[in-house]
Scaffold this motif. Structure first.
Motif, short mmCIF file in Angstrom:
data_model
loop_
_atom_site.label_atom_id
_atom_site.label_comp_id
_atom_site.label_asym_id
_atom_site.label_seq_id
_atom_site.Cartn_x
_atom_site.Cartn_y
_atom_site.Cartn_z
N SER A 342 0.82 -1.21 0.00
CA SER A 342 0.00 0.00 0.00
C SER A 342 0.85 1.25 0.00
O SER A 342 0.45 2.28 -0.55
N VAL A 343 2.05 1.19 0.60
CA VAL A 343 2.95 2.35 0.63
C VAL A 343 3.46 2.64 -0.77
O VAL A 343 3.35 3.76 -1.29
N PHE A 344 4.00 1.62 -1.43
CA PHE A 344 4.57 1.78 -2.76
C PHE A 344 3.50 2.12 -3.79
O PHE A 344 3.65 3.06 -4.58
N ILE A 345 2.40 1.36 -3.78
CA ILE A 345 1.34 1.59 -4.76
C ILE A 345 0.68 2.93 -4.52
O ILE A 345 0.32 3.64 -5.47
N GLY A 346 0.52 3.30 -3.24
CA GLY A 346 -0.07 4.60 -2.92
C GLY A 346 0.74 5.75 -3.48
O GLY A 346 0.19 6.69 -4.06
N LEU A 347 2.06 5.69 -3.33
CA LEU A 347 2.93 6.74 -3.87
C LEU A 347 2.85 6.79 -5.39
O LEU A 347 2.78 7.86 -6.00
N PHE A 348 2.87 5.61 -6.02
CA PHE A 348 2.80 5.55 -7.48
C PHE A 348 1.45 6.02 -7.99
O PHE A 348 1.35 6.80 -8.95
N TYR A 349 0.38 5.57 -7.32
CA TYR A 349 -0.97 5.92 -7.73
C TYR A 349 -1.23 7.43 -7.57
O TYR A 349 -1.81 8.07 -8.46
N ASP A 350 -0.78 7.99 -6.43
CA ASP A 350 -0.97 9.42 -6.19
C ASP A 350 -0.17 10.25 -7.19
O ASP A 350 -0.58 11.36 -7.53
N GLY A 351 0.95 9.70 -7.66
CA GLY A 351 1.78 10.44 -8.59
C GLY A 351 1.14 10.58 -9.97
O GLY A 351 1.53 11.42 -10.76
N LEU A 352 0.13 9.73 -10.25
CA LEU A 352 -0.55 9.79 -11.53
C LEU A 352 -1.60 10.89 -11.57
O LEU A 352 -2.10 11.26 -12.64
#
Length: 353
Positions: A342-352
């Protein structure tokens, strides 16, 4: 429910449970009841048509999955159909999986035609809301073996109490009310460490809730005289990601293995594609969003690397596997990878966005 069933003659117990299951869904989620009834009729007709063809089975599978996503979309966007009542997709994820399972297994010739048993299977209340995703042939076998066993009732009641304690005491009170509330008050809310702690608490809460309701379902089933499969098997003690997904939400993992992973692997001959589609399907089963597509790919990468490692037999790998601390290390690494999702995907997802 179980007391009501036991108070009736044995031949009337399963019809009463099935009727109660239908009435329960009809009362709390009439739209879901209508969808469940339509798909059940379609599935049974396709599965037992005199000239059963593969394209009709494929049509049935596509219809069930399309209906699932349509109902999920209508609920998530609060669409008003103008028919009164609140829109709910109560149990849709579970009866969709049961329908697909029944269609495919009947096409393989693994299902015997029995409309009464099929009705019992589709409307078995203990598993309609929160699973597990029970298999038809196992359910049919349990019906044939079912008997009044008061020792089984005692074990069932014990399992219900144990599961409900998980949900209320461990999940709702300790994790959600105490731990998660405490984490929201900590400073440095944007730090990676805080995100890890939140993710760990989320996994713990999910485990307490999900495994707790599975325990309740298993307990109620035992009180009726039917054993259903376990859904969790000490997942936090897993030595690898492959091991974890054999222990966590076992009924969904095995469903994805049989009906997504295996067919995809046979068609593509590509392990990563098969694992990716399986994990994406598992993610979308929980929530229809782009986030869970990324979630599926993230876990597919980890599982693929894990499987490649498990095939290695060189001297270095064999040496580490023989060390007493290695299993503890792999357990910790597995938990770290899960928490970091959730940490990694959250950062990637928010960056989109």
């Amino acid at each position: 429910m179980s007391l009501m069933a036991r108070s009736l003659p044995q031949k009337a117990q399963l019809p009463a449970v099935s009727l109660l299951g239908n009435l329960f869904v009809l009362w709390f989620a009439p739209y879901a009841f209508a969808a469940m009834s339509i798909s059940a009729c379609l599935v049974y007709l396709i599965s037992h048509a005199k000239s059963q063809k593969g394209h009709w089975v494929l049509f049935g599978v596509v219809y069930c999955i399309s209906q699932f996503f349509l109902l999920r979309f209508l609920q998530e966007h609060s669409v008003d159909l103008g028919l009164g009542g609140s829109f709910s997709v109560l149990g849709v994820a579970y009866f969709t999986c049961r329908d697909v399972h029944y269609l495919v297994e009947s096409y393989k010739g693994n299902v015997r035609k029995n409309i009464v048993t099929f009705w019992y299977y589709q409307s078995f209340l203990p598993v309609m809301i929160a699973g597990p995703i029970n298999r038809y042939h196992e359910f049919e076998r349990e019906i044939q073996r079912r008997s009044l066993d008061f020792d089984q009732i005692s074990k069932g009641i014990e399992r219900i109490i144990y599961g409900y304690a998980k949900v209320t005491v461990l999940g709702n009170y300790l994790i959600e009310h105490k731990i998660q509330s405490y984490l929201t008050q900590l400073p440095n809310q944007e730090s990676i460490l805080h995100s890890w702690l939140v993710s760990l608490a989320d996994w713990a809460y999910l485990y307490a809730q999900f495994s707790g309701w599975s325990d309740v379902a298993i307990g109620f089933s035992l009180c009726i005289g039917i054993k259903i499969s376990e859904n969790f098997n000490r997942p936090l003690s897993s030595k690898s990601l492959v091991d974890f997904w054999k222990r966590w939400h076992i009924s969904l993992s095995s469903w994805c293995k049989d009906y997504v992973f295996t067919p995809t692997l046979l068609i593509t001959r590509n392990l990563f594609i098969a694992i990716s589609l399986s994990m994406i399907a598992m993610g979308l089963w929980h929530e229809s969003s782009l986030y869970y597509i990324f979630w599926g790919i993230y876990h597919a990468i980890g599982i693929t690397l894990c499987r490649l490692y498990m095939k290695q037999e060189n001297d270095v790998v064999v040496y580490f596997r023989t060390q007493f601390w290695w299993s503890s290390f792999t357990r910790a690494l597995t938990i770290f990878y899960l928490i970091n999702a959730s940490v990694f995907i959250g950062l990637f997802y928010d960056g989109l966005y």
